[in-house]
Design a protein around this motif. Structure first.
Motif, short mmCIF file in Angstrom:
data_model
loop_
_atom_site.label_atom_id
_atom_site.label_comp_id
_atom_site.label_asym_id
_atom_site.label_seq_id
_atom_site.Cartn_x
_atom_site.Cartn_y
_atom_site.Cartn_z
N VAL A 127 7.55 10.11 -3.52
CA VAL A 127 7.56 9.61 -2.15
C VAL A 127 8.87 10.00 -1.48
CG1 VAL A 127 7.36 7.53 -0.76
CG2 VAL A 127 6.14 7.67 -2.91
N TYR A 128 8.79 10.39 -0.21
CA TYR A 128 9.96 10.84 0.55
C TYR A 128 10.28 9.87 1.68
CZ TYR A 128 9.04 15.15 -1.92
OH TYR A 128 8.83 16.06 -2.91
N THR A 174 6.69 0.30 -2.58
CA THR A 174 5.49 -0.15 -1.90
C THR A 174 4.26 0.63 -2.36
OG1 THR A 174 6.81 -0.82 0.01
CG2 THR A 174 4.44 -0.61 0.36
N ALA A 175 4.41 1.92 -2.56
CA ALA A 175 3.29 2.73 -3.06
C ALA A 175 2.86 2.24 -4.44
CB ALA A 175 3.68 4.21 -3.11
N ALA A 176 3.82 1.89 -5.29
CA ALA A 176 3.49 1.35 -6.61
C ALA A 176 2.79 0.01 -6.47
CB ALA A 176 4.75 1.22 -7.47
N GLY A 177 3.29 -0.85 -5.57
CA GLY A 177 2.64 -2.14 -5.33
C GLY A 177 1.23 -1.98 -4.80
N ASP A 178 1.03 -1.02 -3.89
CA ASP A 178 -0.31 -0.76 -3.35
C ASP A 178 -1.25 -0.29 -4.46
OD1 ASP A 178 0.53 -1.43 -0.78
OD2 ASP A 178 0.77 0.65 -0.14
N TYR A 179 -0.77 0.59 -5.33
CA TYR A 179 -1.60 1.08 -6.43
C TYR A 179 -2.04 -0.09 -7.32
CZ TYR A 179 -3.17 3.20 -10.72
OH TYR A 179 -3.93 3.52 -11.82
N LEU A 180 -1.08 -0.93 -7.72
CA LEU A 180 -1.41 -2.04 -8.61
C LEU A 180 -2.37 -3.02 -7.94
CD1 LEU A 180 2.06 -2.70 -10.25
CD2 LEU A 180 0.03 -1.70 -11.34
N GLN A 181 -2.14 -3.31 -6.67
CA GLN A 181 -3.02 -4.25 -5.97
C GLN A 181 -4.45 -3.70 -5.93
OE1 GLN A 181 -2.48 -4.72 -1.72
NE2 GLN A 181 -3.21 -6.82 -1.81
N ARG A 182 -4.60 -2.42 -5.71
CA ARG A 182 -5.93 -1.82 -5.57
C ARG A 182 -6.62 -1.59 -6.92
NH1 ARG A 182 -10.61 -0.30 -4.64
NH2 ARG A 182 -11.16 1.62 -3.59
N GLY A 230 5.01 -8.79 -7.67
CA GLY A 230 6.38 -8.94 -7.16
C GLY A 230 6.90 -7.69 -6.49
N LEU A 231 6.01 -6.75 -6.19
CA LEU A 231 6.38 -5.53 -5.47
C LEU A 231 5.91 -5.63 -4.03
CD1 LEU A 231 5.36 -2.81 -8.08
CD2 LEU A 231 7.67 -3.60 -7.55
N PRO A 232 6.58 -4.93 -3.11
CA PRO A 232 6.06 -4.91 -1.74
C PRO A 232 4.70 -4.22 -1.70
CG PRO A 232 8.12 -3.63 -1.93
CD PRO A 232 7.78 -4.14 -3.28
N ILE A 233 3.87 -4.63 -0.75
CA ILE A 233 2.59 -3.96 -0.50
C ILE A 233 2.48 -3.70 1.00
CG2 ILE A 233 1.38 -4.85 -2.52
CD1 ILE A 233 0.11 -6.96 -0.69
N THR A 234 1.72 -2.69 1.35
CA THR A 234 1.55 -2.32 2.75
C THR A 234 0.75 -3.39 3.48
OG1 THR A 234 1.61 0.02 2.21
CG2 THR A 234 0.63 -0.57 4.32
#
Length: 106
Positions: free
Chosen positions: A49-50, A63-71, A85-89
């Motif tokens: 991620v950039y 956030t990308a990691a949090g989104d992956y785990l949530q999904r 405990g990670l940010p999500i979009t």
């Protein structure tokens, strides 16, 4: 040269332990990579991620990691909290990118 892991977190899941690793990427643009490993050490997901600067790249990466785990791994729980405990979009945001984080305090 091996990649330098600068942050890690382990999650309990229905299928066993997952490990998140965050790695800075060299190059012209600020970037971080996350990878998620299963309990056998096999990589099951990764993404580079950039951002405009290193802080933005790190926030986008987490956030990308949090989104992956949530999904894909909604049972992922950090420290028996029931959440990663990670940010999500925040997909409800209009006209801006927004992330949110939830960590129980009790």
């Amino acid at each position: 040269m091996p990649e330098q892991v600068v942050a890690t977190r382990e999650f309990e899941t229905d299928a066993g332990i997952l490990r998140l690793e965050v790695i800075p990427k060299g190059g012209d643009a600020p970037a971080f990579k996350y990878r998620i490993l299963n309990s056998n050490g096999d990589e099951i997901e990764s993404l580079e991620v950039y951002g405009a600067d290193s802080v933005q790249a790190l926030l986008f990466c987490l956030t990308a990691a949090g989104d992956y785990l949530q999904r894909y791994v909604p049972s992922a729980s950090f420290f028996e909290t029931g959440v990663s405990g990670l940010p999500i979009t925040d997909i409800g945001a209009v006209g801006e990118w927004r992330a949110r984080i939830s960590i129980p305090t009790e």
